[in-house]
Design an enzyme around this catalytic site. Structure first.
Site, PDB file in Angstrom:
ATOM      1  N   SER A   1       0.833  -1.201   0.000  1.00 45.16           N
ATOM      2  CA  SER A   1       0.000   0.000   0.000  1.00 45.16           C
ATOM      3  C   SER A   1       0.870   1.255   0.000  1.00 45.16           C
ATOM      4  O   SER A   1       1.670   1.448  -0.912  1.00 45.16           O
ATOM      5  CB  SER A   1      -0.957  -0.051   1.192  1.00 45.16           C
ATOM      6  OG  SER A   1      -1.955   0.927   1.088  1.00 45.16           O
TER       7      SER A   1
ATOM      8  N   HIS B   1      -8.098  -4.878  -0.736  1.00 47.47           N
ATOM      9  CA  HIS B   1      -6.953  -4.105  -0.276  1.00 47.47           C
ATOM     10  C   HIS B   1      -6.615  -4.425   1.182  1.00 47.47           C
ATOM     11  O   HIS B   1      -7.494  -4.480   2.045  1.00 47.47           O
ATOM     12  CB  HIS B   1      -7.221  -2.603  -0.408  1.00 47.47           C
ATOM     13  CG  HIS B   1      -6.002  -1.783  -0.122  1.00 47.47           C
ATOM     14  ND1 HIS B   1      -5.029  -1.567  -1.062  1.00 47.47           N
ATOM     15  CD2 HIS B   1      -5.568  -1.164   1.014  1.00 47.47           C
ATOM     16  CE1 HIS B   1      -4.063  -0.840  -0.532  1.00 47.47           C
ATOM     17  NE2 HIS B   1      -4.366  -0.583   0.732  1.00 47.47           N
TER      18      HIS B   1
ATOM     19  N   ASP C   1     -10.191  -3.555  -5.213  1.00 46.84           N
ATOM     20  CA  ASP C   1      -9.303  -2.565  -4.615  1.00 46.84           C
ATOM     21  C   ASP C   1      -9.229  -1.344  -5.529  1.00 46.84           C
ATOM     22  O   ASP C   1      -8.995  -1.481  -6.727  1.00 46.84           O
ATOM     23  CB  ASP C   1      -7.913  -3.192  -4.446  1.00 46.84           C
ATOM     24  CG  ASP C   1      -6.886  -2.259  -3.817  1.00 46.84           C
ATOM     25  OD1 ASP C   1      -7.262  -1.150  -3.385  1.00 46.84           O
ATOM     26  OD2 ASP C   1      -5.703  -2.647  -3.764  1.00 46.84           O
TER      27      ASP C   1
END
Length: 408
Positions: free
Chosen positions: A191, A378, A348
């Site tokens: 991320s 995610h 995501d």
């Protein structure tokens, strides 16, 4: 007693209404994901109330709750030695597997955790568990970077912390101290950590005086651009649990030290409209109509404003700074990147960030593996331990570690 029989079903109905979200049929463990998301939303709303009452910044409150309930002390186990250190002023946690008699040097991974540049820690159990498993499975030294967070600091300090810690570790004498093979080092992150890993890798590729450079980079559902918040994955997953579109936009605003009143302008791409001269030169580098496969594009249409607000990028130049937005790097920089692994999830908003970066690297001649998961969401890779254990987490983690094992 009669009132209780009326109240209990009402509370159950309200709870179900708060928890339930319509999800795609292919999502892994849907009800567990709904419960996770509902818990996270409830905690976020509590922290926003704390912020409103001026008791604390909502991100400080949120991270305090996360770390208070989840922080682990630096305790070595029989199998993995865990120590906390400082690399050029940056805190790190180092995971070292035991030495083997027939082996002199180990491979290594520099890992940068996610959390929107504002949350989590190398010391939380989620990342402690991930890095311990990586060290054990790969027989590798794992360096987990504890960079400073929003709101204590904003861009570019997170980037500078990650870069300083990595460059310190890459020094030959430091590698020798940890018995690391200088030719077998990877930089990785998930991320926001994937954003920092990509940016650090790009910068390292430009520094001619380095004697040791990464062999690989591995990016897990990375956030790589703030140019277009209407890519197909942003449109498709705008209300997806864990990271809906408005939350990702707010993370960006916090990271680049902007104001929340800009959220709508960013959402409709006013900051990169055709009349914003500074954005024009970057548009071809992020043209998803040519970078994404048909299965990702589906029937979505580009959102390009003719007239927008040029003052936004004047006030917030980080929106077009490649240190914050690695997907905007030029082709020459991309051509210097090492062999790359990019993991993406169908459910995501950041799916297309990773896919576009993989395609641009491929076109620049870099060997790339795009590992796409249709049933995952995610953040799933760190959710592998009860009560936040998801099959998607184990599936993605195993695939990621397998690639590292085969290529590092």
């Amino acid at each position: 007693m009669r009132a209780a029989w009326v109240l209990l079903p009402a509370l159950a109905a309200l709870s179900a209404y708060y928890v339930y979200l319509p999800l795609p049929g292919a999502v892994s463990d849907p009800w567990k994901l709904m419960l996770l998301d509902a818990t996270f939303r409830a905690v976020q709303q509590t922290c926003h109330l704390i912020h409103y009452l001026r008791l604390s910044h909502h991100l400080i409150a949120l991270n305090y709750l996360i770390c208070t309930f989840d922080k682990l002390k630096s305790v070595s186990s029989e199998d993995i030695k865990i120590t906390d250190a400082v690399f050029d002023g940056v805190e790190v946690r180092v995971f070292e597997p035991p030495a083997k008699g027939d082996e002199s040097l180990k491979r290594s991974v520099v890992y940068i955790h996610g959390g929107g540049w504002a949350l989590a820690s190398a010391r939380t159990s989620l990342y402690n568990n991930l890095c311990r498993i990586m060290a054990e499975s790969l027989n590798a030294v794992v360096v987990s970077v504890e960079y400073r967070l929003v709101p204590e600091v904003c861009f570019p300090e997170q980037y500078h912390d990650a870069l300083r810690a990595t460059k310190h570790f890459l020094q030959p004498d430091v590698l020798a101290e940890y018995s690391v093979d200088p030719s077998r080092i990877a930089i990785s992150g998930d991320s926001a950590g994937g954003n920092l890993a990509a940016a650090v890798c790009q910068q390292l590729s430009k520094e001619e005086n380095l004697t040791v450079t990464p062999k690989l980079q591995a990016l897990i559902y990375p956030v790589l651009q703030a140019f277009d918040f209407n890519t197909p994955s942003y449109q498709q997953n705008m209300n997806m649990p864990v990271l809906p579109r408005y939350v990702m936009i707010n993370y960006w605003i916090d990271y680049i030290n902007g104001n929340y009143d800009l959220a709508h302008e960013l959402l409709v791409n006013n900051h990169t409209a055709l009349n914003v001269g500074r954005a024009l030169s970057f548009r071809a580098r992020l043209n998803w109509t040519s970078l994404l496969p048909p299965s990702f594009k589906k029937s979505y249409k580009p959102v390009v404003q003719t007239t927008g607000t040029a003052a936004i990028v004047e006030r917030l130049p980080a929106l077009l700074d490649v240190r914050a937005v690695p997907l905007l790097a030029d082709d020459a920089t991309l051509a210097r990147q090492p062999r790359t692994y990019v993991l993406t999830c169908e459910n995501d908003v950041l799916r297309d960030d990773g896919a576009m970066y993989a395609k641009r690297l491929e076109r620049a001649g870099v060997p790339v593996t795009l590992d796409h998961f249709l049933d995952c969401f995610h953040g799933c890779m760190i959710f592998t331990v009860w009560p936040t254990d998801f099959s998607a987490g184990v599936q993605t983690r195993n695939s990621y570690i397998k690639w590292l094992d085969e290529n590092l």
